[in-house]
Design an enzyme around this catalytic site. Structure first.
Site, PDB file in Angstrom:
ATOM      1  N   LYS A 105       0.853  -1.187   0.000  1.00 49.89           N
ATOM      2  CA  LYS A 105       0.000   0.000   0.000  1.00 49.89           C
ATOM      3  C   LYS A 105       0.890   1.239   0.000  1.00 49.89           C
ATOM      4  O   LYS A 105       1.845   1.337   0.760  1.00 49.89           O
ATOM      5  CB  LYS A 105      -0.914  -0.005   1.227  1.00 49.89           C
ATOM      6  CG  LYS A 105      -2.021   1.031   1.176  1.00 49.89           C
ATOM      7  CD  LYS A 105      -3.074   0.789   2.263  1.00 49.89           C
ATOM      8  CE  LYS A 105      -4.190   1.797   2.166  1.00 49.89           C
ATOM      9  NZ  LYS A 105      -5.283   1.524   3.141  1.00 49.89           N
ATOM     10  N   GLU A 162     -18.896  -5.617  11.016  1.00 48.76           N
ATOM     11  CA  GLU A 162     -19.842  -4.870  11.842  1.00 48.76           C
ATOM     12  C   GLU A 162     -20.859  -5.769  12.525  1.00 48.76           C
ATOM     13  O   GLU A 162     -21.232  -5.537  13.684  1.00 48.76           O
ATOM     14  CB  GLU A 162     -20.574  -3.831  10.980  1.00 48.76           C
ATOM     15  CG  GLU A 162     -19.696  -2.701  10.470  1.00 48.76           C
ATOM     16  CD  GLU A 162     -18.980  -3.028   9.167  1.00 48.76           C
ATOM     17  OE1 GLU A 162     -18.262  -2.156   8.652  1.00 48.76           O
ATOM     18  OE2 GLU A 162     -19.162  -4.155   8.653  1.00 48.76           O
ATOM     19  N   ARG A 204     -25.035  -2.015   8.217  1.00 48.88           N
ATOM     20  CA  ARG A 204     -24.653  -3.374   7.832  1.00 48.88           C
ATOM     21  C   ARG A 204     -24.953  -4.392   8.938  1.00 48.88           C
ATOM     22  O   ARG A 204     -24.868  -5.592   8.702  1.00 48.88           O
ATOM     23  CB  ARG A 204     -23.169  -3.400   7.474  1.00 48.88           C
ATOM     24  CG  ARG A 204     -22.824  -2.591   6.233  1.00 48.88           C
ATOM     25  CD  ARG A 204     -21.370  -2.148   6.189  1.00 48.88           C
ATOM     26  NE  ARG A 204     -20.413  -3.217   6.134  1.00 48.88           N
ATOM     27  CZ  ARG A 204     -19.892  -3.734   5.003  1.00 48.88           C
ATOM     28  NH1 ARG A 204     -20.285  -3.254   3.839  1.00 48.88           N
ATOM     29  NH2 ARG A 204     -19.016  -4.692   5.042  1.00 48.88           N
TER      30      ARG A 204
END
Length: 589
Positions: free
Chosen positions: A248, A336, A364
């Protein structure tokens, strides 16, 4: 940089005309172009830098947009946008009226599926693959690029589980960079690390056990290797899985070295990479920091306090508690649903659980919120960051539905602080021992006072407050938007006509005060930074009907539409709930 190759790429068709030997130079130009624009425009930097080579290789090998490509999570897709006809508008990214920071179906045929959140790509691509077969298009390819820790979410495994018993023309590419916004966590991360290091026996491969043709891991920055493997996989039928390793922030030294900070660094010097510092010593605190520092302070004093966040320790500022009290603070990854039910389980044993989730992400876990928490009346303390209009991330991230979807749930209390002191005091009060769950919703951005770390005061549950007394019209607000009401009234020459009431408790409502208001005033105006359908204003109208009050009620808030991206002020103006528009509306009465 002159961008000699990139300036000629107006679509992947142009890309496929290049000699493969030109692609590394194009990758360098594409990476530099992203840095050039994002350094001044802001946005998600590290993720897109990490998939530059993969982006080019996929579009070089596959016949997009006929072949369907889904980016998961969507903030990896900047390079994809640039080479699919949006190079010349890329400098408008995340601005009002500009291109989205995420894939968006209405924006381009190359954006096969909108992906503002995470872990949806495998299910969506599988659905497309099955649909293609039913339509007789046996040769269409379907590629799901799942990265930035999205593979760890339950929905990703639901998709893998189903795909493994189909003959779907599906290729899942795992962009394994060991980090989401914060470093990845959990046993799956440890497993993938072992695979990368060659410590995991091939016969023990969990992806193969799900009936996928597994290959990798390979270097995700090696364009010839990527193209060779993608060409091979293109010819294979059924579900396939390519494991690639990327870095990244690749190609920008500081972004590689500090991947958390450079996920979305704000403005930075494009030559050096140094983030342009903005002195905030004189500014009010961010609400997330008020939450994080208050939580730690309370947790030090109360050993029963637990902190839980699904993959957002930095964004929610739960990092303070995680660093200081790691045995009682948990980052559970992009999960979640698990976070909510984990909190419920801990609450059954008497722990005071602060579950911090962005408002838009709690959507969610709605089933878990109802069945596992509220139905059992477990006193979980939900702290909903980014409630209201969040700005440039746009429709997928605005936290404007929580009032409506929370207040309809039995046993659930809903609280919206007008400022940082109300947030602190409600957190203090909640940890003293509530007998039911509560959601405390607060905005992205800063509060209103530099001097905010004051002595805690206990909040009276269900109590509203009159901030200004007037003679004719009652204005009722909930939460931070009340400060826009204050500014609006401060600028009115006839402000003495208006009373202003702050209702931090959206549920339970202060019914005693409401009866007084309805008895005294003929006109009421409600203001909220949430949807007008089913929100705070709706609750006031319901109260009026139930109690036989027939008065004029004007409900102001977010209209029945998905709000676009833009600065918070631009969006408040669109909704006509900024101070200037409120002043005009109040003046109509």
């Amino acid at each position: 940089m002159a961008y000699s190759i990139l300036k000629e790429i107006n679509s992947p068709k142009d890309l496929r005309k290049l000699d493969q030997k030109q692609l590394p130079e194009l990758a360098a130009e594409l990476r530099e172009f992203i840095i050039d624009v994002i350094s001044s425009r802001e946005g998600h930097l590290g993720a897109s830098l990490g998939v530059v080579e993969l982006t080019l290789a996929i579009h070089y090998v596959f016949n997009t947009p006929h072949d369907k490509l889904i980016w998961d999570v969507g903030h990896q897709a900047y390079g994809h946008k640039i080479i699919t006809g949006r190079r010349d508008t890329f400098n408008t990214i995340r601005e009002f009226g500009g291109i989205s920071g995420f894939p968006k179906r209405s924006e381009s045929d190359y954006d096969a599926f909108g992906t503002g959140h995470s872990s949806t790509s495998i299910s969506a691509a599988l659905g497309m693959a099955i649909a293609a077969k039913l339509n007789g298009d046996e040769n269409r390819q379907h590629i799901a690029v799942i990265g930035d820790a999205s593979i760890a979410a339950g929905m990703a495994f639901e998709g893998l589980n189903h795909a493994g018993v189909t003959d779907a023309n599906l290729l899942v590419i795992l962009n394994d960079n060991a980090i989401g916004i914060d470093p990845s966590v959990g046993a799956l991360k440890e497993y993938l690390t072992a695979v990368k290091e060659g410590k995991n026996p091939r016969q023990n491969n969990m992806i193969k056990s799900l009936n996928f043709d597994y290959s990798g891991p390979i270097d995700g920055h090696d364009i010839p290797a990527l193209i060779k493997e993608l060409d091979r996989l293109k010819k294979i039928k059924g579900p396939r899985f390519l494991h690639i390793i990327t870095t990244k922030g690749k190609g920008m030294q500081l972004a590689e070295a500090d991947q958390v900070k450079y996920h979305a660094p704000g403005k930075f010097n494009k030559e050096t990479g140094e983030i342009i510092a903005v002195s905030d010593a004189h500014l009010p605190p961010k609400f997330q920091d008020v939450f994080g520092k208050t939580l730690l302070d309370l947790a030090i004093k109360n050993p029963k306090i637990i902190g839980i966040t699904p993959a957002m320790p930095t964004g929610s500022s739960m990092k303070y508690m995680i660093e200081a009290l790691p045995e009682r603070a948990f980052d559970v990854g992009i999960a979640e649903q698990h976070a909510v039910t984990l909190a419920a389980g801990m609450a059954t044993d008497g722990f005071v659980v602060f579950c911090n989730i962005y408002s838009t992400f709690l959507q969610r876990a709605y089933d878990q919120l109802i069945h596992d928490v509220a139905l059992q009346n477990l006193p979980v303390l939900f702290c909903l960051d980014r409630a209201g209009l969040v700005g440039q991330d746009g429709a997928t991230h605005h936290g404007v539905f929580d009032i409506a979807y929370l207040r309809c749930i039995p046993n659930m209390m809903v609280y919206a602080p007008r400022d940082e002191n109300q947030l602190r005091n409600m957190m203090f009060t909640a940890q003293l021992g509530l007998e039911q769950p509560i959601a405390i919703r607060y905005p992205r951005g800063r509060g209103i006072s530099v001097d905010w770390e004051k002595t805690y005061e206990k909040v009276t549950i269900g109590k509203a407050e009159m901030l200004r007394e007037g003679s004719e019209i009652a204005i009722l607000s909930c939460g931070f938007i009340g400060n826009e009401v204050i500014k609006a009234l401060d600028g009115m020459s006839d402000a003495s006509r208006y009373s202003h009431y702050d209702f931090p408790f959206i549920k339970p409502l202060d019914e005693s005060l409401l009866k007084q208001i309805f008895t005294k005033y003929k006109t009421l105006i409600t203001v909220e930074e949430g949807t007008v359908k089913g929100g705070f204003g709706s609750s006031i109208a319901e109260f009026a009907v139930s109690n036989g009050f027939f008065k004029t009620i004007r409900i102001l808030g977010i209209p029945d539409d998905f709000m676009p991206q833009g600065t918070p002020l631009e969006l408040l103006k669109i909704c006509k709930i900024d101070a200037e528009n409120l002043r005009l509306i109040f003046g109509e009465y």
